[in-house]
Scaffold this motif. Structure first.
Motif, PDB file in Angstrom:
ATOM      1  N   ASP A   1       0.826  -1.204   0.000  1.00 18.65           N
ATOM      2  CA  ASP A   1       0.000   0.000   0.000  1.00 18.65           C
ATOM      3  C   ASP A   1       0.865   1.261   0.000  1.00 18.65           C
ATOM      4  N   VAL A   2       1.964   1.231   0.750  1.00 18.64           N
ATOM      5  CA  VAL A   2       2.881   2.369   0.776  1.00 18.64           C
ATOM      6  C   VAL A   2       3.447   2.613  -0.616  1.00 18.64           C
ATOM      7  N   CYS A   3       3.854   1.540  -1.277  1.00 16.83           N
ATOM      8  CA  CYS A   3       4.395   1.667  -2.634  1.00 16.83           C
ATOM      9  C   CYS A   3       3.370   2.272  -3.579  1.00 16.83           C
ATOM     10  N   ILE A   4       2.190   1.703  -3.607  1.00 13.15           N
ATOM     11  CA  ILE A   4       1.182   2.129  -4.574  1.00 13.15           C
ATOM     12  C   ILE A   4       0.655   3.523  -4.267  1.00 13.15           C
ATOM     13  N   SER A   5       0.692   3.922  -2.996  1.00 12.41           N
ATOM     14  CA  SER A   5       0.216   5.260  -2.630  1.00 12.41           C
ATOM     15  C   SER A   5       1.062   6.366  -3.251  1.00 12.41           C
ATOM     16  N   GLY A   6       2.299   6.050  -3.612  1.00 13.77           N
ATOM     17  CA  GLY A   6       3.175   7.040  -4.234  1.00 13.77           C
ATOM     18  C   GLY A   6       3.033   7.118  -5.733  1.00 13.77           C
ATOM     19  N   MET A   7       2.157   6.314  -6.281  1.00 14.11           N
ATOM     20  CA  MET A   7       1.956   6.254  -7.729  1.00 14.11           C
ATOM     21  C   MET A   7       0.817   7.179  -8.141  1.00 14.11           C
ATOM     22  N   ASP A   8       0.993   7.886  -9.241  1.00 14.49           N
ATOM     23  CA  ASP A   8      -0.065   8.726  -9.777  1.00 14.49           C
ATOM     24  C   ASP A   8      -1.208   7.823 -10.254  1.00 14.49           C
ATOM     25  N   PRO A   9      -2.387   7.914  -9.659  1.00  9.89           N
ATOM     26  CA  PRO A   9      -3.479   7.017 -10.056  1.00  9.89           C
ATOM     27  C   PRO A   9      -3.914   7.207 -11.498  1.00  9.89           C
ATOM     28  N   ASN A  10      -3.591   8.358 -12.078  1.00 16.78           N
ATOM     29  CA  ASN A  10      -3.956   8.626 -13.474  1.00 16.78           C
ATOM     30  C   ASN A  10      -2.835   8.300 -14.452  1.00 16.78           C
ATOM     31  N   ALA A  11      -1.751   7.730 -13.940  1.00 15.14           N
ATOM     32  CA  ALA A  11      -0.613   7.390 -14.803  1.00 15.14           C
ATOM     33  C   ALA A  11      -0.991   6.301 -15.795  1.00 15.14           C
ATOM     34  N   GLY A  12      -0.334   6.325 -16.944  1.00 11.49           N
ATOM     35  CA  GLY A  12      -0.543   5.284 -17.940  1.00 11.49           C
ATOM     36  C   GLY A  12       0.145   3.994 -17.526  1.00 11.49           C
ATOM     37  N   THR A  13      -0.105   2.952 -18.288  1.00 12.13           N
ATOM     38  CA  THR A  13       0.440   1.638 -17.937  1.00 12.13           C
ATOM     39  C   THR A  13       1.965   1.658 -17.884  1.00 12.13           C
ATOM     40  N   TYR A  14       2.613   2.240 -18.898  1.00 10.94           N
ATOM     41  CA  TYR A  14       4.074   2.275 -18.909  1.00 10.94           C
ATOM     42  C   TYR A  14       4.620   3.010 -17.697  1.00 10.94           C
ATOM     43  N   ASP A  15       4.023   4.144 -17.351  1.00  8.50           N
ATOM     44  CA  ASP A  15       4.518   4.914 -16.208  1.00  8.50           C
ATOM     45  C   ASP A  15       4.353   4.135 -14.907  1.00  8.50           C
ATOM     46  N   LYS A  16       3.314   3.328 -14.809  1.00  8.35           N
ATOM     47  CA  LYS A  16       3.137   2.488 -13.618  1.00  8.35           C
ATOM     48  C   LYS A  16       4.196   1.385 -13.570  1.00  8.35           C
ATOM     49  N   VAL A  17       4.469   0.783 -14.717  1.00 10.35           N
ATOM     50  CA  VAL A  17       5.515  -0.248 -14.783  1.00 10.35           C
ATOM     51  C   VAL A  17       6.864   0.351 -14.392  1.00 10.35           C
ATOM     52  N   LYS A  18       7.165   1.531 -14.953  1.00  7.29           N
ATOM     53  CA  LYS A  18       8.430   2.207 -14.663  1.00  7.29           C
ATOM     54  C   LYS A  18       8.505   2.583 -13.182  1.00  7.29           C
ATOM     55  N   TYR A  19       7.413   3.051 -12.613  1.00  6.15           N
ATOM     56  CA  TYR A  19       7.384   3.426 -11.194  1.00  6.15           C
ATOM     57  C   TYR A  19       7.716   2.219 -10.314  1.00  6.15           C
ATOM     58  N   ILE A  20       7.089   1.083 -10.586  1.00 10.63           N
ATOM     59  CA  ILE A  20       7.328  -0.116  -9.773  1.00 10.63           C
ATOM     60  C   ILE A  20       8.767  -0.590  -9.944  1.00 10.63           C
ATOM     61  N   TYR A  21       9.261  -0.558 -11.170  1.00 12.50           N
ATOM     62  CA  TYR A  21      10.643  -0.935 -11.468  1.00 12.50           C
ATOM     63  C   TYR A  21      11.611  -0.096 -10.623  1.00 12.50           C
ATOM     64  N   GLU A  22      11.430   1.220 -10.656  1.00 12.99           N
ATOM     65  CA  GLU A  22      12.307   2.121  -9.911  1.00 12.99           C
ATOM     66  C   GLU A  22      12.120   1.973  -8.401  1.00 12.99           C
ATOM     67  N   TYR A  23      10.878   1.752  -7.974  1.00  8.29           N
ATOM     68  CA  TYR A  23      10.609   1.610  -6.534  1.00  8.29           C
ATOM     69  C   TYR A  23      11.357   0.410  -5.968  1.00  8.29           C
ATOM     70  N   ILE A  24      11.286  -0.720  -6.660  1.00  8.59           N
ATOM     71  CA  ILE A  24      11.963  -1.923  -6.176  1.00  8.59           C
ATOM     72  C   ILE A  24      13.474  -1.709  -6.159  1.00  8.59           C
ATOM     73  N   VAL A  25      14.015  -1.134  -7.228  1.00 11.63           N
ATOM     74  CA  VAL A  25      15.460  -0.877  -7.290  1.00 11.63           C
ATOM     75  C   VAL A  25      15.896   0.051  -6.158  1.00 11.63           C
ATOM     76  N   ASN A  26      15.128   1.097  -5.923  1.00 11.66           N
ATOM     77  CA  ASN A  26      15.534   2.108  -4.948  1.00 11.66           C
ATOM     78  C   ASN A  26      15.334   1.687  -3.493  1.00 11.66           C
ATOM     79  N   THR A  27      14.522   0.662  -3.262  1.00 10.68           N
ATOM     80  CA  THR A  27      14.240   0.277  -1.878  1.00 10.68           C
ATOM     81  C   THR A  27      14.802  -1.095  -1.509  1.00 10.68           C
TER      82      THR A  27
END
Length: 398
Positions: A156-182
């Protein structure tokens, strides 16, 4: 002869009485040994403790590994899924093919990354018309519930930082970067084969990285597959993902996006902020330079470059032009950017550009850095990756 006839006649009468007993429901005490035997045979079959399966087809129909199974194997898949969800110590299965039970169980584990308490290990015994699987669990009961709560809170913490209106690619990129950075790569990490290691402990290996990528994608309604294979250079087992991004399939290896992993594998210093985007939404031809996929399952072809990170960010070069490359470095310096990335379309373009960039253009750009920031000396460095046709120039402004 007369005695023999009387015996035969008596046999016919007994058989008739048995038939009458069965059809009328009248029970004679003389027939109890026969009816008990029949009852025992029926009870023996009905005593196999199959669990009534309540898994709806809609809950599994879209799962990729489930779709690859035969109709009979899909029944076993649902039985295993329900069994491990309920932490059954013995799961009774409608199959005698013990050699296929392991493969079906693997399909369940690969489709459902949230089954973090399942190690994937199990023993199976087959009988005449059924099999019994005994799975090994990493945790059970209250411990499992506590770990599950930790996972859900972290997700929930991870997803709360994601723009809910983001496109599919931006969501994939966000999760990719989140995992790498944490997350830090650590081969000795506890629970390294499941999502708890990444989301809660923040240390893991490729299995944990990839299952977490899949888990978070699925929570966002994005199709993500767990893929296994080997690293070409070492033949070590490895795991990554395939992602459905707006109808096109792309390879994603979040482990290889982590500079901590790259530093351990290549034994070279990597800036902590230097996320590797070569493996974010790349093609088959790109990832198979370094990876080989297992062949037990056929995956969708990944051929589109629509979401290639370097193309989207103006870092991709089909041809080499010295002036364009020098301007790219100067633009980075004038804006105070940390690095300039050159991703070339193929080996030929990379080799055309390599010597000119390293031996000439880098020095000229460094001179601009001295003049622009009033420095006495520069401390620029570069990462040269001929396998992926890439050069990264890193700038220091001190």
């Amino acid at each position: 002869m007369s005695r023999r006839r009387r015996r035969n006649t008596g046999l016919k009468i007994i058989l008739f009485i048995v038939i009458v007993c069965v059809t009328t429901g009248v029970i004679y005490w003389k027939m109890e040994p026969v009816t008990d035997k029949i009852r025992n045979i029926v009870n023996e079959k009905s005593s196999i403790p199959f669990t009534e399966n309540t898994i709806e087809e809609s809950a599994v129909a879209t799962q990729y590994y489930y779709q690859q199974l035969s109709e009979d194997e899909k029944i076993v898949y649902k039985e295993i899924l329900q069994g491990v969800q309920e932490e059954q110590g013995e799961i009774y299965l409608h199959t005698t093919a013990a050699d296929r039970v392991g493969a079906v169980y693997t399909s369940v584990i690969y489709d459902f990354p949230e089954l973090f308490w399942c190690t994937g290990e199990a023993s199976t015994t087959s009988y005449n018309d059924y099999s019994v699987m005994q799975p090994l669990y990493a945790c059970t009961g209250e411990t499992r519930e506590q770990m599950k709560a930790g996972i859900e809170q972290a997700a929930d913490v991870c997803i709360s930082g994601m723009d809910p209106n983001a496109g599919t690619y931006d969501k994939v990129k966000y999760i990719y970067e989140y995992i790498v950075n944490t997350t830090d790569y650590d081969i000795n990490a506890e629970y390294s084969q499941n999502i708890y290691s990444v989301l809660v402990n923040k240390v893991s290996v490729c299995a944990g990285y990839s299952r977490t990528m899949q888990y978070l994608l699925q929570k966002c309604g994005i199709e993500g597959m767990y893929v296994t294979g080997v690293i070409n250079e070492t033949m070590e087992a490895h795991a990554w993902n395939i992602v459905n991004c707006d109808g096109g399939y792309y390879q994603v290896d979040v482990t290889w996006g982590d500079p901590v992993f790259l530093q351990q594998e290549e034994d070279t210093a990597q800036p902590e902020s230097n996320i590797n985007y070569d493996y974010l939404c790349c093609t088959d031809s790109e990832i198979y330079k370094t990876h080989t996929v297992d062949t037990e399952v056929v995956f969708p072809a990944c051929t589109s470059m629509a979401y290639n990170y370097y193309i989207l960010n103006g870092m991709y070069y089909d041809t080499f032009d010295a002036d364009i490359c020098l301007n790219a470095m100067n633009d980075t310096i004038y804006s105070g950017g940390p690095q300039t990335v050159f991703k070339f379309a193929n080996d030929e373009v990379y080799h055309q550009a390599h010597d000119m960039i390293i031996n000439d253009l880098l020095q000229r750009a460094a001179q601009n850095l001295l003049q622009n920031y009033g420095l006495m000396q520069t401390n620029s460095s570069y990462i040269d990756d001929p396998q992926m046709d890439k050069i990264v120039i890193m700038w220091s402004y001190q």
